[in-house]
Design an enzyme around this catalytic site. Sequence first.
Site, PDB file in Angstrom:
ATOM      1  N   VAL A 640      32.501  42.474  51.207  1.00 12.05           N
ATOM      2  CA  VAL A 640      31.551  43.132  51.865  1.00 12.05           C
ATOM      3  C   VAL A 640      31.203  42.597  53.231  1.00 12.05           C
ATOM      4  O   VAL A 640      30.286  43.088  53.894  1.00 12.05           O
ATOM      5  CB  VAL A 640      30.318  43.568  50.983  1.00 12.05           C
ATOM      6  CG1 VAL A 640      30.774  44.600  49.954  1.00 12.05           C
ATOM      7  CG2 VAL A 640      29.658  42.328  50.722  1.00 12.05           C
ATOM      8  N   GLY A 643      31.928  35.661  57.625  1.00  5.95           N
ATOM      9  CA  GLY A 643      31.019  35.350  59.105  1.00  5.95           C
ATOM     10  C   GLY A 643      31.483  33.574  58.974  1.00  5.95           C
ATOM     11  O   GLY A 643      32.487  33.276  58.195  1.00  5.95           O
ATOM     12  N   TYR A 645      30.051  31.296  58.100  1.00  8.33           N
ATOM     13  CA  TYR A 645      29.818  30.428  56.490  1.00  8.33           C
ATOM     14  C   TYR A 645      30.926  30.715  55.553  1.00  8.33           C
ATOM     15  O   TYR A 645      31.296  29.727  54.806  1.00  8.33           O
ATOM     16  CB  TYR A 645      28.522  30.849  56.243  1.00  8.33           C
ATOM     17  CG  TYR A 645      28.047  30.346  54.843  1.00  8.33           C
ATOM     18  CD1 TYR A 645      27.474  28.848  54.796  1.00  8.33           C
ATOM     19  CD2 TYR A 645      28.329  30.729  53.475  1.00  8.33           C
ATOM     20  CE1 TYR A 645      26.867  28.178  53.497  1.00  8.33           C
ATOM     21  CE2 TYR A 645      28.205  30.119  52.471  1.00  8.33           C
ATOM     22  CZ  TYR A 645      27.200  28.916  52.363  1.00  8.33           C
ATOM     23  OH  TYR A 645      26.906  28.515  51.187  1.00  8.33           O
ATOM     24  N   LYS A 647      32.747  34.340  53.073  1.00  8.16           N
ATOM     25  CA  LYS A 647      32.959  35.607  52.683  1.00  8.16           C
ATOM     26  C   LYS A 647      31.595  35.926  51.570  1.00  8.16           C
ATOM     27  O   LYS A 647      31.205  34.943  51.069  1.00  8.16           O
ATOM     28  CB  LYS A 647      34.182  35.892  51.959  1.00  8.16           C
ATOM     29  CG  LYS A 647      35.145  35.756  53.042  1.00  8.16           C
ATOM     30  CD  LYS A 647      36.696  36.457  52.433  1.00  8.16           C
ATOM     31  CE  LYS A 647      37.613  36.429  53.438  1.00  8.16           C
ATOM     32  NZ  LYS A 647      38.634  37.292  52.903  1.00  8.16           N
ATOM     33  N   VAL A 648      31.436  37.119  51.662  1.00  8.87           N
ATOM     34  CA  VAL A 648      30.429  37.751  50.942  1.00  8.87           C
ATOM     35  C   VAL A 648      30.747  38.896  49.972  1.00  8.87           C
ATOM     36  O   VAL A 648      31.582  39.666  50.763  1.00  8.87           O
ATOM     37  CB  VAL A 648      29.107  38.432  51.690  1.00  8.87           C
ATOM     38  CG1 VAL A 648      28.267  38.728  50.756  1.00  8.87           C
ATOM     39  CG2 VAL A 648      28.448  37.213  52.441  1.00  8.87           C
ATOM     40  N   LYS A 662      27.756  35.042  48.346  1.00  8.85           N
ATOM     41  CA  LYS A 662      27.929  34.359  49.422  1.00  8.85           C
ATOM     42  C   LYS A 662      28.821  33.101  49.175  1.00  8.85           C
ATOM     43  O   LYS A 662      28.007  31.907  48.816  1.00  8.85           O
ATOM     44  CB  LYS A 662      26.680  33.804  50.144  1.00  8.85           C
ATOM     45  CG  LYS A 662      26.998  33.587  51.715  1.00  8.85           C
ATOM     46  CD  LYS A 662      25.620  33.404  52.568  1.00  8.85           C
ATOM     47  CE  LYS A 662      25.839  33.128  53.926  1.00  8.85           C
ATOM     48  NZ  LYS A 662      24.488  33.124  54.543  1.00  8.85           N
ATOM     49  N   ASP A 758      15.518  31.523  62.738  1.00 11.50           N
ATOM     50  CA  ASP A 758      16.615  32.512  63.217  1.00 11.50           C
ATOM     51  C   ASP A 758      16.247  33.985  63.094  1.00 11.50           C
ATOM     52  O   ASP A 758      17.124  34.456  62.578  1.00 11.50           O
ATOM     53  CB  ASP A 758      17.978  31.968  62.748  1.00 11.50           C
ATOM     54  CG  ASP A 758      19.275  32.670  63.472  1.00 11.50           C
ATOM     55  OD1 ASP A 758      19.042  32.737  64.652  1.00 11.50           O
ATOM     56  OD2 ASP A 758      20.144  32.728  62.807  1.00 11.50           O
TER      57      ASP A 758
END
Length: 955
Positions: A640, A643, A645, A647-648, A662, A758
């Site tokens: 879904v 980024g 970091y 994949k999610v 994540k 952030d």
Amino acid sequence: MDSRLILVSLLIVFIQISSTWARTNTDDATALVALKGLWENYPPSWVGFDPCGSSWEGIGCYNQRVISIILTSMGLKGELSGDLDQLSELQILDLSYNKNLTGNIPASIGSLKKLTNLLLVGCSFSGPIPDTIGSLTELVFLSLNSNSFSGGIPPSIGNLSKLYWLDLADNQLTGTIPISNGSTPGLDKLTHTKHFHFGKNRLSGSIPPKLFSSNMILIHLLLESNQLTGSIPSTLGLMKTLEVVRLDRNSLSGPVPSNLNNLTEVKELFLSNNKLTGTVPDLTSMNSLNYMDMSNNSFEESDVPSWLSTLQSLTTLTMEHTNLKGAIPASLFSLPQLQTVSLRNNIINGTLDFGAGYSSQLQLVDLQKNYIIAFTERAGHDVEIILVDNPICLEGPKNKKYCMTSQPDFSYSTPQNNCVPSSVCRSDQTSSPNCICAYPYMGTLVFRAPSFSNLGNSSYYISLEQRLMQSFQSHQLPVDSVFLADLMKDSNDYLLVSLKVFPHGQDRFNRTGISMVGFALSNQTFKPPPTFGPFYFNAEQYQYFEEVSLSPEPNKSSNTGIIIGAAVGGSLLVLLLLFAGVYAFRQKRRAERATEQSNPFANWDESKGSGGIPQLKGARRFTFEELKKCTNNFSDINDVGSGGYGKVYRGTLPTGQMVAIKRAKQESMQGGLEFKTEIELLSRVHHKNVVSLIGFCFQLGEQILIYEYVPNGSLKESLSGRSGIRLDWRRRLKVALGSARGLAYLHELADPPIIHRDIKSNNILLDEHLNAKVADFGLCKLLTDSEKGHVTTQVKGTMGYLDPEYYMSQQLTEKSDVYSFGVLMLELISARKPIERGKYIVKEVKIAMDKTKDLYNLQDLLDPTLGTTLGGFNKFVDLALRCVEETGADRPTMGEVLKEIENIMQLAGLNTNPESSSTSASYEESSMGTSSHPYGSNSAFDSSAGYPPSTVEPK
């Protein structure tokens, strides 16, 4: 041949085994690798990730901890890393003489609590000196001279009770000299400091009387070439330990305090080029005085002081343009050490007579522009006398030598040491005093207050050479000889001497040799003869490092070498046999230790309640197999978002609960301890407006976080229209309310408080009721009680939302989140990115705003989909602008922001209960499509961010 190969192979194995015994502390290695990533021209030995075990040049270690970094004259280029704070055992940091080191000193340097020597001489650092330097309570040497630092002297330096040497000279420092005031420290607290070197800056204001006290042991006070005003404080006369006083080249005014006469240890006194008035001070008791310069002041007209003839140690008297009149007493010239008398541009008259017993040291008497009518010439010692522009020369014969000026010859160079100069030196080599061709380490010794003025006296330089060699030899430095030349005085009356240092036993220095010699000069390990006074070294970059040892030419000794080598090899073989028995055991233990270091959960035993288990509240540990099952083996169907970091994936637990999983990419993984810290933090955060951590997986080299699934994506997606959800004014107020509740919880109710760092629309998620949830704690910071309201840390975040005060000071506070939230509020009303087409939303709102007009004249900036009924809009904008004030102290707290938003909603007739919201199904929707899930947000990896990957940084 086979036996030799076997021997070499065994030797290689032995070296490899030995190398495994040294492992650098993880934090230290990380910090040095970060420095390496920011620098060019670092030593070629900096390879791998084990600085101590791999013997990185310039890095000193003890028990696998880095305790020193000494890299003088290496040609380093780049900036300092904010990760310096990880070097918690560092005691010495010397990066002097690297002119291409630029940027600021990071505020995180204040975390190096064991630092004793901070030496950054002759670099190109700029910006303010961070106030956090005042946290380095073990500091003994602080040398930041010859850079481009600006701003004021940090008052916090007054906390450094162990400081011996403080050199901030030759920068662009401004403001006043800080002194203590109540709880605020100041330089007057430095009672054990012996050196205040602040010359060649832009300091202004008066010299505070409180700066000096009788319990200080200061010996050098150098304030020359600043912009100081006011009078010389009488408290200066309390400093009876002073030896050098330079107050020249300022704008000091008023009379000289009479108690300056109490400074009986002062050897050099410079008061010239000020606006001093009153009578010439009586300094009868200053029997140690060697060098005195009071030129170019506005003293009252007075006779040449008779007490001058009592100063038996005086070598140099300079009182030009001081309104002296009358005749010069002949007794003045009989002072035994006197070398120079310069009384130009006064009202001295009569006959000049040295008397019969004038000093044999006397070299120069300069009386230009006076009213002398006669001169009694005497045979004997050759003294240069200058009487130009006196009646004796204007009205009499002009061919007299004393009626002409000449340029003094101060030439000196180190003689050769009874050797024959080589005629075969390469063009880029230099022949040393011992007639050896080599590549010397070169630079300039700058003496700030020499006690002599006869620069042609070779005995001074011979003693300097001897002292240099004694110092280098006593510290076992690889120096063969030194060479001095090119003497001159500059416009500040500094004595400049060119220095060449020649290597011992080879034609060039290696990096270790240069670092050792450079450190001896930057750290004031070398003590010059007392006649030269305080100094600093201005080194040139060394360009001739010996990178590889050259093999010797074959000769008869090669057989002997083979025999010796065989003997050594045999010894090594015996050692290898001894080590062979324990090698397997050591390798096993090493592997176990490595596993424990990289995996802080390796020794968990939940049944025994092991202390190593993270303190988790409500989160559980998942196996990798469990997560494979609930994501259908991490299939692309369940992907879904992604980024920087990783994949999610969407997943469904056996209980039926939807989760977002994540999964970190290999290259973006944190260290085990950092990962443990993050899950501990997230597991204890429980609030309906903060995304909940369900669990984690730390297995098979994986780092995976499992969150609650938030179905409606991020606020950013809704504002941009990508999610298909339309947010009207009422719904946006509720989003602001929920976000404020989540942040206020983190700041005021979490223990310890958490600074998110952030906050942005991409990190505000919307659940099925469109309630806001604060997400993504990858950059968060904990605020412990000891940190007094701020954390000093490397700047991270997303441009546009980033607090400018935090960006400038590197001091992170809760008010930094408040600033980001204010930008978020402006994004809610405009649906624009904070920075769009080069325009910053905060500035745009301030420029367009007009409180006398409807909607504050912001119609052109508003999102057209907001609707027409905007109750409480003006108060909402007022609150947003209070949140984005330049100074954190002017911003409200998140608790105050929350109350204000609740009031705005009540004024608008809206319910502040979040559960009253409709589900997303009741909102106007377009085709939902497939959008990236917020858990896969780039966070700090946004192209606009420009910062490294997000990491939890526990304190």
